[in-house]
Design a protein around this motif. Structure first.
Motif, mmCIF file in Angstrom:
data_model
loop_
_atom_site.group_PDB
_atom_site.id
_atom_site.type_symbol
_atom_site.label_atom_id
_atom_site.label_comp_id
_atom_site.label_asym_id
_atom_site.label_seq_id
_atom_site.Cartn_x
_atom_site.Cartn_y
_atom_site.Cartn_z
ATOM 1 N N ASP A 111 10.358 -25.195 -6.769
ATOM 2 C CA ASP A 111 9.647 -24.737 -5.570
ATOM 3 C C ASP A 111 10.521 -23.700 -4.891
ATOM 4 O O ASP A 111 11.617 -23.380 -5.350
ATOM 5 N N ALA A 112 10.049 -23.174 -3.799
ATOM 6 C CA ALA A 112 10.739 -22.051 -3.147
ATOM 7 C C ALA A 112 12.109 -22.436 -2.630
ATOM 8 O O ALA A 112 12.989 -21.583 -2.506
ATOM 9 N N ASP A 113 12.312 -23.706 -2.321
ATOM 10 C CA ASP A 113 13.584 -24.113 -1.739
ATOM 11 C C ASP A 113 14.576 -24.622 -2.778
ATOM 12 O O ASP A 113 15.740 -24.869 -2.467
ATOM 13 N N VAL B 97 20.970 -29.899 -17.611
ATOM 14 C CA VAL B 97 19.573 -30.129 -17.240
ATOM 15 C C VAL B 97 18.918 -31.118 -18.199
ATOM 16 O O VAL B 97 18.162 -32.002 -17.784
ATOM 17 N N TYR B 98 19.222 -30.995 -19.479
ATOM 18 C CA TYR B 98 18.626 -31.899 -20.461
ATOM 19 C C TYR B 98 19.095 -33.335 -20.205
ATOM 20 O O TYR B 98 20.288 -33.604 -20.084
ATOM 21 N N ARG B 99 18.146 -34.257 -20.169
ATOM 22 C CA ARG B 99 18.476 -35.660 -19.978
ATOM 23 C C ARG B 99 18.858 -36.279 -21.321
ATOM 24 O O ARG B 99 18.323 -35.910 -22.372
ATOM 25 N N LYS B 100 19.772 -37.225 -21.278
ATOM 26 C CA LYS B 100 20.207 -37.877 -22.516
ATOM 27 C C LYS B 100 19.052 -38.564 -23.222
ATOM 28 O O LYS B 100 18.950 -38.522 -24.457
ATOM 29 N N ARG B 101 18.163 -39.167 -22.449
ATOM 30 C CA ARG B 101 17.042 -39.851 -23.079
ATOM 31 C C ARG B 101 16.097 -38.841 -23.750
ATOM 32 O O ARG B 101 15.470 -39.157 -24.759
ATOM 33 N N THR B 102 16.005 -37.632 -23.190
ATOM 34 C CA THR B 102 15.202 -36.585 -23.821
ATOM 35 C C THR B 102 15.788 -36.205 -25.172
ATOM 36 O O THR B 102 15.063 -36.052 -26.160
ATOM 37 N N GLU C 76 11.971 -30.096 -14.017
ATOM 38 C CA GLU C 76 11.037 -30.580 -13.002
ATOM 39 C C GLU C 76 11.360 -32.018 -12.617
ATOM 40 O O GLU C 76 11.292 -32.387 -11.439
ATOM 41 N N PHE C 77 11.729 -32.837 -13.617
ATOM 42 C CA PHE C 77 12.076 -34.221 -13.307
ATOM 43 C C PHE C 77 13.295 -34.281 -12.400
ATOM 44 O O PHE C 77 13.324 -35.068 -11.439
ATOM 45 N N ARG C 78 14.292 -33.471 -12.679
ATOM 46 C CA ARG C 78 15.525 -33.530 -11.889
ATOM 47 C C ARG C 78 15.311 -33.051 -10.457
ATOM 48 O O ARG C 78 16.137 -33.317 -9.590
ATOM 49 N N GLN C 79 14.217 -32.334 -10.196
ATOM 50 C CA GLN C 79 13.907 -31.927 -8.824
ATOM 51 C C GLN C 79 13.111 -32.990 -8.074
ATOM 52 O O GLN C 79 12.939 -32.894 -6.859
ATOM 53 N N SER C 80 12.608 -33.998 -8.789
ATOM 54 C CA SER C 80 11.839 -35.061 -8.154
ATOM 55 C C SER C 80 12.780 -36.058 -7.489
ATOM 56 O O SER C 80 13.992 -36.076 -7.740
ATOM 57 N N TRP C 81 12.220 -36.926 -6.641
ATOM 58 C CA TRP C 81 13.076 -37.904 -5.942
ATOM 59 C C TRP C 81 13.726 -38.860 -6.945
ATOM 60 O O TRP C 81 14.878 -39.245 -6.788
ATOM 61 N N LEU C 82 12.972 -39.232 -8.003
ATOM 62 C CA LEU C 82 13.546 -40.119 -9.001
ATOM 63 C C LEU C 82 14.663 -39.404 -9.770
ATOM 64 O O LEU C 82 15.704 -39.996 -10.075
ATOM 65 N N GLY C 83 14.434 -38.126 -10.024
ATOM 66 C CA GLY C 83 15.457 -37.347 -10.712
ATOM 67 C C GLY C 83 16.705 -37.167 -9.869
ATOM 68 O O GLY C 83 17.835 -37.214 -10.383
ATOM 69 N N LEU C 84 16.529 -36.944 -8.566
ATOM 70 C CA LEU C 84 17.683 -36.801 -7.677
ATOM 71 C C LEU C 84 18.489 -38.092 -7.643
ATOM 72 O O LEU C 84 19.723 -38.070 -7.595
#
Length: 333
Positions: free
Chosen positions: A202-204, A271-276, A310-318
């Motif tokens: 997003d923009a921020d 950025v890549y998650r280990k589970r990915t 996108e996941f890492r920008q979500s609250w769960l990702g944070l």
């Protein structure tokens, strides 16, 4: 005994590695090379081909179809100068009646500049393919899977996994520097992988801007971290005098440029998650077992990267990022 030819695009960033490519494939039994160069480009490669008595061909955009009508050998493969045909491939083709064979990539990479000549490496097989085809049935020469028009046996990846194309995807930071550092005049081959990618949640949010090649390298390095080391059956050599010459052509400080490249790749790796990564390794193994025709490595890698970003920008990702950082600081991750 059948005769074999290779069509290869080349640019001067490949020059330190090109003699090794030629020597290996001559030992394997390749009788003819058909290098395709951009008009007026790649003077170092021209010298290497001339020294080896190999005639090169010029084509705007390095179109490999420009040499199709010149090929007289029984079989032809289109590979790049960082790709090596399997040592048992020609014996198999001599014994079998095959019109075409699809061969997956056996990828390896490192940011270590001594890696290319090292005996031990890690590998990852991916269903991006190269093909070798019978010239008499050749309809259209293509970079990955050439078309044929005969009625012979056309073997897919299920059989081609026995003869993967060894792809030295990144031969160290020097290799990346030559591809990214503006060392030589840009050609189609040199610009491949330089498509700019921008990730914005997003923009921020923080953005992530990089050439697409960096994402492909970052993904592969993360995968290779999970792989065991193996003996590399291919003996590689590097022309260090040629490499030093090209490094001196880099604008600015080569070491500073290499550090910037390392930082770019490392940032994407995070950025890549280990589970990915683990899930994708399993998915790739399932794909190979299903005998696919071809899978685009770049498209797949960028799709996974965007999803993880996108996941890492979500609250769960944070939350996950904070947890991972805490574990890393404690030396447990």
């Amino acid at each position: 005994m059948s005769s074999y030819a290779i069509v290869v695009r080349a640019f001067d960033g490949e020059a330190p590695y090109l003699q090794s490519f030629i020597d290996y494939h001559r030992r394997l039994g390749v009788e003819a090379f058909y290098p395709v160069l951009a008009p007026g480009a790649a003077p170092l490669c021209r010298d290497i081909f001339a020294k080896n008595q190999i005639r090169f061909h010029e084509s705007e955009g390095q179109r490999i179809g420009s040499v199709q009508d010149l090929i007289r050998e029984d079989y032809v493969a289109v590979i790049d100068a960082d790709e090596y045909l399997h040592p048992d491939l020609f014996r198999f083709l001599d014994e079998e009646s095959v019109e075409s064979l699809l061969m997956p990539w056996r990828l390896t990479a490192s940011l270590d500049d001594d890696f290319f000549e090292s005996a031990q490496k890690k590998f990852f097989v991916f269903p991006q393919v190269k093909s070798i085809v019978q010239t008499s049935a050749l309809k259209r020469l293509r970079l990955h899977a050439s078309n044929t028009s005969g009625s012979g046996r056309c073997l897919g990846i299920a059989q081609g996994q026995q003869f993967p194309v060894q792809h030295y995807y990144l031969r160290g930071l020097d290799d990346l520097l030559l591809k990214e550092g503006g060392v030589v005049r840009r050609t189609l081959a040199q610009s491949s992988g330089r498509k700019q990618v921008n990730l914005n949640a997003d923009a921020d949010a923080d953005s992530l801007d990089f050439p697409s090649r960096h994402a492909r390298v970052a993904f592969l390095l993360n995968v290779l971290e999970t792989r065991p080391e193996q003996l590399d059956p291919y003996s590689m050599t590097l022309d260090r005098s040629m490499l030093d010459y090209l490094r001196n052509s880099v604008h600015g400080d080569p070491d500073a440029a290499k550090q910037a490249l390392r930082d770019s790749v490392a940032r994407i790796q995070r950025v890549y998650r280990k589970r990915t990564i683990h899930r994708e390794i399993r998915a790739t193994q399932q794909l190979l077992a299903s005998d696919p025709h071809k899978v685009s490595y770049q498209k797949r890698v960028l799709k996974l990267l965007r999803r993880d970003f996108e996941f890492r920008q979500s609250w769960l990702g944070l939350f996950e990022n904070a947890r991972d950082s805490l574990l890393m600081n404690r030396g447990r991750l």
